[in-house]
Scaffold this active site. Structure first.
Site: not given
Length: 359
Positions: A169-172, A189, A238, A290
């Site tokens: 979703p774009g956190g990194k 993506e 990721d 994760c």
């Protein structure tokens, strides 16, 4: 895993991936109270069977017993608050201090960087989220603090060209732009729903003048390596993974989730093989998931290391040492990898990170 096996697994994986992505998005938007009521016993039983086999005696240790409690109790989960330097709010920062939050990397830490402000608290809970509003930048981003370690491992320097192969979703990606100012940041993506989510995230955190540094694509990660051979200084993978934290939540049939879990390693291998192509000689590649799954972590890495002689592992023991106070790191892993284990008061992860350098 031979090429024929990869091909068969990949076909099955393609059929499952879109469902998996949209379900993951739904899970991430549910409240902790609802998640707490939806822990699936079938999935927990699978955890016990798989990880007791993979981890042996370690799975029965007190550390992993606590980990199982945390993973199956969403009310124990914690969320970090990454401040947006492009719309900095002293009011938000003061509010964080009043609520007992502190900097993940204080000024005394070797990881400290003035423009990178990520706040954490030792107690469970989530700081109020900010809704997306067109034309208005958000002041902070909520994330699992362990995600920041993948960005630190990548060590992006100003002016470098960076490829984030599975960016939603774009956190990194947001953390990367808080940490440094790359010359180019290409965010890819494949899934259409997650790609839309990624675009909204960028609009919410990046001012219009800086958007010229960011390019977007919606390509299959297994093919994107051919986009610009040896054109990037840093590549982040990721990878789509089981996501142990969300995997327990019963929003779809357990049989479907278990089937997805079996084929993900094939996708991960193919995406990682693709990721080597756009990396320039001397550049660095970080692979992260994760999950605790050996099949999706060290087995994937072993396959790549046995298949390629132009990528070498990079020692991450210095990063592990400098972050060990705030994160619980698994023992017995190689110096080239990190595995963050969630526990009470440090409910970050699970997060697996491995770093390569191309020669």
């Amino acid at each position: 895993m031979n090429n024929d096996s990869l091909g068969r697994a990949s076909t099955a994986a393609c059929q499952l991936r879109k469902t998996y992505s949209s379900v993951t998005e739904q899970l991430e938007t549910k409240s902790e109270s609802k998640l707490q009521k939806q822990i699936c016993q079938v999935v927990l039983d699978h955890f016990e069977k798989q990880y007791s086999k993979e981890l042996g005696e370690a799975w029965d240790s007190s550390q992993y017993f606590i980990l199982r409690q945390v993973l199956s109790t969403p009310l124990c989960w914690q969320y970090a608050v990454l401040l947006n330097k492009f719309n900095f709010s002293s009011e938000v920062e003061n509010d964080l201090h009043l609520k007992g939050y502190h900097l993940l990397f204080p000024e005394t830490s070797s990881c400290y960087q003035q423009s990178f402000k990520c706040y954490i608290s030792s107690t469970p809970g989530r700081f109020p989220a900010q809704k997306h509003r067109a034309g208005k930048l958000k002041e902070y981003y909520l994330l699992n603090a362990a995600s920041v370690l993948a960005v630190l491992a990548l060590e992006v320097k100003s002016g470098e060209k960076v490829l984030d192969m599975c960016a939603a979703p774009g956190g990194k990606l947001i953390a990367t732009l808080q940490y440094a100012r790359p010359g180019l940041l290409h965010a890819n993506e494949y899934d259409s729903l997650r790609s839309h989510w990624l675009k909204q995230t960028l609009e919410s955190f990046i001012p219009e003048p800086l958007m010229s540094l960011v390019t977007l694509s919606q390509l299959d990660g297994r093919q994107i390596g051919n986009l610009q051979p040896e054109g990037f200084d840093k590549v982040l993978v990721d990878a789509p993974c089981s996501n142990d934290r969300l995997f327990c939540s019963d929003i779809q049939p357990a049989t479907l989730r278990l089937a997805q879990r079996k084929v993900l390693s094939a996708i991960q291998i193919q995406v990682l093989r693709s990721a080597i192509k756009p990396l320039r000689p001397g550049g660095s590649l970080v692979y992260s998931t994760c999950t605790l799954s050996k099949a999706e972590n060290s087995d994937v890495i072993t396959y790549i290391r046995n298949s390629y002689n132009n990528v070498l592992p990079v020692d991450m023991s210095a990063l592990a040492s400098s972050t060990s106070q705030e994160f619980t790191l698994a023992s017995g892993v190689q110096q080239h990898e990190l595995l963050v284990l969630p526990e009470r008061g440090k409910a970050w992860g699970p997060m697996y990170i491995y770093k390569f350098k191309k020669v």
